[in-house]
Design a protein around this motif. Structure first.
Motif, PDB file in Angstrom:
ATOM      1  N   SER A  55       0.796  -1.309   0.158  1.00 53.14           N
ATOM      2  CA  SER A  55       0.085   0.019   0.023  1.00 53.14           C
ATOM      3  C   SER A  55       0.850   1.287   0.050  1.00 53.14           C
ATOM      4  N   CYS A  56       0.035   2.462  -0.404  1.00 48.97           N
ATOM      5  CA  CYS A  56       0.779   3.801  -0.432  1.00 48.97           C
ATOM      6  C   CYS A  56       0.080   4.911   0.100  1.00 48.97           C
ATOM      7  N   ARG A 111       5.226   4.685   1.294  1.00 46.11           N
ATOM      8  CA  ARG A 111       5.043   3.181   0.873  1.00 46.11           C
ATOM      9  C   ARG A 111       5.449   2.372   1.594  1.00 46.11           C
ATOM     10  N   ARG A 112       4.663   1.129   1.742  1.00 51.27           N
ATOM     11  CA  ARG A 112       4.889  -0.042   2.363  1.00 51.27           C
ATOM     12  C   ARG A 112       5.413  -1.118   1.388  1.00 51.27           C
ATOM     13  N   GLY A 116       6.757  -5.241   1.361  1.00 55.10           N
ATOM     14  CA  GLY A 116       6.680  -6.324   2.250  1.00 55.10           C
ATOM     15  C   GLY A 116       7.344  -7.922   1.504  1.00 55.10           C
ATOM     16  N   GLU A 121       2.894 -12.061   2.703  1.00 61.58           N
ATOM     17  CA  GLU A 121       2.071 -11.255   3.586  1.00 61.58           C
ATOM     18  C   GLU A 121       0.438 -11.397   3.388  1.00 61.58           C
ATOM     19  N   LYS A 130       4.405 -10.605   8.277  1.00 60.89           N
ATOM     20  CA  LYS A 130       4.622  -9.302   8.577  1.00 60.89           C
ATOM     21  C   LYS A 130       5.785  -8.541   8.403  1.00 60.89           C
ATOM     22  N   MET A 136       8.314  -6.173   6.769  1.00 56.67           N
ATOM     23  CA  MET A 136       8.199  -5.007   5.978  1.00 56.67           C
ATOM     24  C   MET A 136       8.961  -4.007   6.224  1.00 56.67           C
ATOM     25  N   HIS A 158       8.703   0.532   5.847  1.00 64.87           N
ATOM     26  CA  HIS A 158       7.970   1.580   5.667  1.00 64.87           C
ATOM     27  C   HIS A 158       8.740   2.625   5.212  1.00 64.87           C
ATOM     28  N   LYS A 206       9.083   6.794   3.842  1.00 67.10           N
ATOM     29  CA  LYS A 206       8.340   7.833   3.863  1.00 67.10           C
ATOM     30  C   LYS A 206       8.941   9.115   3.136  1.00 67.10           C
ATOM     31  N   LYS A 222       9.777   2.491   9.693  1.00 63.94           N
ATOM     32  CA  LYS A 222       9.509   1.383  10.061  1.00 63.94           C
ATOM     33  C   LYS A 222      10.109  -0.080   9.499  1.00 63.94           C
TER      34      LYS A 222
END
Length: 208
Positions: free
Chosen positions: A59-60, A72-73, A75, A79, A104, A106, A108, A110, A121
Protein backbone atom coordinates in the motif's frame (compact mmCIF):
# COMPACT_ATOMS: atom_id res chain seq x y z
CA UNK A 1 26.93 -1.64 -1.69
CA UNK A 2 27.26 0.51 -4.78
CA UNK A 3 24.45 2.76 -5.94
CA UNK A 4 24.26 0.82 -9.23
CA UNK A 5 23.59 -2.43 -7.38
CA UNK A 6 21.01 -1.34 -4.85
CA UNK A 7 19.81 2.15 -5.61
CA UNK A 8 21.14 5.45 -4.27
CA UNK A 9 20.87 5.84 -0.51
CA UNK A 10 22.55 7.58 2.39
CA UNK A 11 24.49 5.24 4.70
CA UNK A 12 25.44 6.77 8.06
CA UNK A 13 27.69 5.19 10.67
CA UNK A 14 24.81 3.11 12.07
CA UNK A 15 24.89 0.77 9.06
CA UNK A 16 23.59 -2.73 9.89
CA UNK A 17 25.63 -5.50 8.24
CA UNK A 18 24.61 -9.14 8.64
CA UNK A 19 26.00 -12.42 7.31
CA UNK A 20 23.61 -14.62 5.34
CA UNK A 21 24.56 -17.73 3.35
CA UNK A 22 28.20 -16.65 3.57
CA UNK A 23 27.52 -13.18 2.13
CA UNK A 24 27.70 -9.85 3.96
CA UNK A 25 24.35 -8.10 3.52
CA UNK A 26 23.36 -4.53 4.27
CA UNK A 27 20.21 -4.75 6.38
CA UNK A 28 17.49 -2.07 6.41
CA UNK A 29 17.21 0.09 9.50
CA UNK A 30 14.96 2.92 10.64
CA UNK A 31 16.43 6.21 9.48
CA UNK A 32 18.06 4.83 6.33
CA UNK A 33 17.67 7.40 3.54
CA UNK A 34 17.18 7.00 -0.21
CA UNK A 35 17.19 9.44 -3.08
CA UNK A 36 13.82 8.20 -4.38
CA UNK A 37 11.02 5.68 -3.86
CA UNK A 38 12.44 3.56 -6.68
CA UNK A 39 15.85 3.50 -4.98
CA UNK A 40 14.16 2.15 -1.82
CA UNK A 41 12.38 -0.52 -3.90
CA UNK A 42 15.61 -1.59 -5.60
CA UNK A 43 17.44 -1.79 -2.27
CA UNK A 44 14.71 -3.82 -0.51
CA UNK A 45 14.30 -6.12 -3.52
CA UNK A 46 18.02 -6.91 -3.49
CA UNK A 47 17.91 -7.45 0.28
CA UNK A 48 14.93 -9.80 -0.18
CA UNK A 49 16.73 -11.85 -2.84
CA UNK A 50 19.85 -12.13 -0.71
CA UNK A 51 17.96 -13.14 2.44
CA UNK A 52 15.57 -15.53 0.69
CA UNK A 53 12.12 -14.04 0.06
CA UNK A 54 10.30 -12.20 -2.72
CA UNK A 55 9.45 -8.54 -2.30
CA UNK A 56 5.88 -7.32 -2.70
CA UNK A 57 5.02 -3.67 -3.37
CA UNK A 58 2.14 -2.95 -1.03
CA UNK A 59 0.00 0.00 0.00
CA UNK A 60 0.91 3.65 -0.39
CA UNK A 61 -0.30 7.03 0.88
CA UNK A 62 -0.87 9.85 -1.57
CA UNK A 63 -1.07 13.62 -1.27
CA UNK A 64 -4.61 14.98 -1.25
CA UNK A 65 -3.41 18.03 -3.20
CA UNK A 66 -1.66 16.55 -6.22
CA UNK A 67 -1.84 12.77 -5.77
CA UNK A 68 1.91 12.33 -5.30
CA UNK A 69 3.00 9.24 -3.35
CA UNK A 70 4.18 10.31 0.10
CA UNK A 71 4.73 6.92 1.75
CA UNK A 72 5.00 3.30 0.67
CA UNK A 73 5.02 -0.14 2.31
CA UNK A 74 7.25 -2.85 0.89
CA UNK A 75 6.89 -6.34 2.26
CA UNK A 76 7.10 -10.07 1.75
CA UNK A 77 5.04 -11.84 -0.90
CA UNK A 78 3.67 -14.11 1.84
CA UNK A 79 2.05 -11.12 3.56
CA UNK A 80 -1.65 -11.42 4.40
CA UNK A 81 -4.01 -14.31 3.77
CA UNK A 82 -6.01 -15.42 0.75
CA UNK A 83 -9.73 -14.94 1.31
CA UNK A 84 -11.91 -17.64 -0.26
CA UNK A 85 -14.45 -16.19 -2.67
CA UNK A 86 -17.88 -17.77 -2.72
CA UNK A 87 -20.70 -17.22 -5.14
CA UNK A 88 -24.40 -17.13 -4.38
CA UNK A 89 -24.55 -20.90 -4.63
CA UNK A 90 -21.40 -21.81 -2.73
CA UNK A 91 -17.81 -22.14 -3.81
CA UNK A 92 -17.24 -21.49 -7.50
CA UNK A 93 -14.15 -23.63 -7.80
CA UNK A 94 -11.63 -25.42 -5.65
CA UNK A 95 -9.18 -22.76 -4.43
CA UNK A 96 -5.54 -23.09 -5.37
CA UNK A 97 -2.98 -23.62 -2.60
CA UNK A 98 -2.26 -20.22 -1.04
CA UNK A 99 1.22 -18.73 -0.89
CA UNK A 100 0.08 -16.19 1.72
CA UNK A 101 1.04 -16.98 5.30
CA UNK A 102 0.33 -13.72 7.10
CA UNK A 103 4.00 -12.66 7.12
CA UNK A 104 4.48 -9.21 8.65
CA UNK A 105 8.06 -8.55 7.46
CA UNK A 106 8.18 -5.15 5.80
CA UNK A 107 9.69 -1.69 5.57
CA UNK A 108 7.78 1.58 5.55
CA UNK A 109 9.41 4.40 3.60
CA UNK A 110 8.22 7.98 3.78
CA UNK A 111 9.01 11.09 1.77
CA UNK A 112 10.79 13.56 4.03
CA UNK A 113 10.79 17.36 3.78
CA UNK A 114 14.55 17.13 3.10
CA UNK A 115 13.70 15.53 -0.25
CA UNK A 116 14.87 12.07 0.81
CA UNK A 117 12.87 8.88 1.30
CA UNK A 118 13.39 7.55 4.84
CA UNK A 119 12.67 4.15 6.39
CA UNK A 120 10.38 4.87 9.35
CA UNK A 121 9.60 1.24 10.24
CA UNK A 122 11.41 -2.06 9.70
CA UNK A 123 9.98 -5.48 10.60
CA UNK A 124 12.71 -8.05 10.10
CA UNK A 125 11.22 -11.36 11.25
CA UNK A 126 9.36 -13.69 8.87
CA UNK A 127 6.93 -16.37 10.01
CA UNK A 128 8.07 -18.86 7.35
CA UNK A 129 11.36 -20.39 6.18
CA UNK A 130 13.57 -18.20 4.01
CA UNK A 131 14.84 -19.93 0.90
CA UNK A 132 17.19 -18.39 -1.64
CA UNK A 133 15.75 -19.67 -4.91
CA UNK A 134 17.52 -18.43 -8.06
CA UNK A 135 14.32 -18.55 -10.11
CA UNK A 136 11.81 -17.32 -7.55
CA UNK A 137 13.97 -14.75 -5.78
CA UNK A 138 15.08 -13.06 -8.98
CA UNK A 139 11.78 -12.93 -10.80
CA UNK A 140 10.72 -9.54 -9.41
CA UNK A 141 13.58 -7.47 -10.79
CA UNK A 142 14.72 -9.75 -13.64
CA UNK A 143 11.57 -8.96 -15.62
CA UNK A 144 12.16 -5.23 -15.16
CA UNK A 145 15.83 -5.63 -16.06
CA UNK A 146 14.81 -7.50 -19.21
CA UNK A 147 12.33 -4.78 -20.16
CA UNK A 148 14.92 -2.08 -19.53
CA UNK A 149 17.44 -3.98 -21.66
CA UNK A 150 14.92 -4.41 -24.47
CA UNK A 151 13.94 -0.73 -24.36
CA UNK A 152 17.59 0.31 -24.29
CA UNK A 153 18.32 -1.86 -27.32
CA UNK A 154 15.29 -0.48 -29.15
CA UNK A 155 16.31 3.09 -28.32
CA UNK A 156 19.85 2.41 -29.52
CA UNK A 157 18.50 0.97 -32.79
CA UNK A 158 16.21 3.96 -33.29
CA UNK A 159 19.09 6.37 -32.65
CA UNK A 160 21.20 4.47 -35.18
CA UNK A 161 18.32 4.56 -37.69
CA UNK A 162 17.81 8.27 -37.04
CA UNK A 163 21.52 8.92 -37.65
CA UNK A 164 21.28 6.99 -40.94
CA UNK A 165 18.29 9.10 -42.00
CA UNK A 166 20.18 12.28 -41.12
CA UNK A 167 23.16 11.18 -43.20
CA UNK A 168 20.89 10.29 -46.13
CA UNK A 169 19.10 13.63 -45.85
CA UNK A 170 22.40 15.50 -45.74
CA UNK A 171 23.62 13.60 -48.82
CA UNK A 172 20.34 14.37 -50.63
CA UNK A 173 20.61 18.05 -49.74
CA UNK A 174 24.17 18.11 -51.09
CA UNK A 175 22.98 16.56 -54.35
CA UNK A 176 20.13 19.09 -54.58
CA UNK A 177 22.56 21.93 -53.86
CA UNK A 178 24.97 20.71 -56.52
CA UNK A 179 22.16 20.41 -59.08
CA UNK A 180 20.90 23.85 -58.07
CA UNK A 181 24.36 25.34 -58.64
CA UNK A 182 24.67 23.58 -61.99
CA UNK A 183 21.19 24.73 -63.02
CA UNK A 184 21.98 28.27 -61.89
CA UNK A 185 25.15 28.29 -63.96
CA UNK A 186 23.28 26.97 -66.99
CA UNK A 187 20.58 29.61 -66.63
CA UNK A 188 23.28 32.28 -66.28
CA UNK A 189 24.98 30.98 -69.42
CA UNK A 190 21.69 31.09 -71.33
CA UNK A 191 21.05 34.68 -70.14
CA UNK A 192 24.58 35.69 -71.13
CA UNK A 193 24.21 34.05 -74.55
CA UNK A 194 20.86 35.82 -75.08
CA UNK A 195 22.41 39.16 -74.23
CA UNK A 196 25.28 38.51 -76.63
CA UNK A 197 22.79 37.43 -79.31
CA UNK A 198 20.72 40.59 -78.81
CA UNK A 199 23.83 42.74 -79.02
CA UNK A 200 24.92 41.00 -82.23
CA UNK A 201 21.41 41.37 -83.66
CA UNK A 202 21.46 45.08 -82.94
CA UNK A 203 24.80 45.45 -84.70
CA UNK A 204 23.50 43.59 -87.73
CA UNK A 205 20.28 45.59 -87.91
CA UNK A 206 21.91 48.94 -87.27
CA UNK A 207 25.39 48.82 -88.72
CA UNK A 208 27.55 51.85 -88.07
Amino acid sequence: MDADEGGSFESPAATELIECHGDIILEPYEGMEFESEDAAKIFYDKYARQVGFVMRVMSCRRSEKDGRILARRLGCNKEGYCVSIRGKFGAVRKPRPSTREGCKAMIHVKYDKSGKWVITKFVKEHNHPLVVSPREARQTMDEKDKQIQELTTELRNKKRLCLTYQEQLAAFMNIVEEHTDQLSRKVQNVVTNLKEFESLEQELLHPR
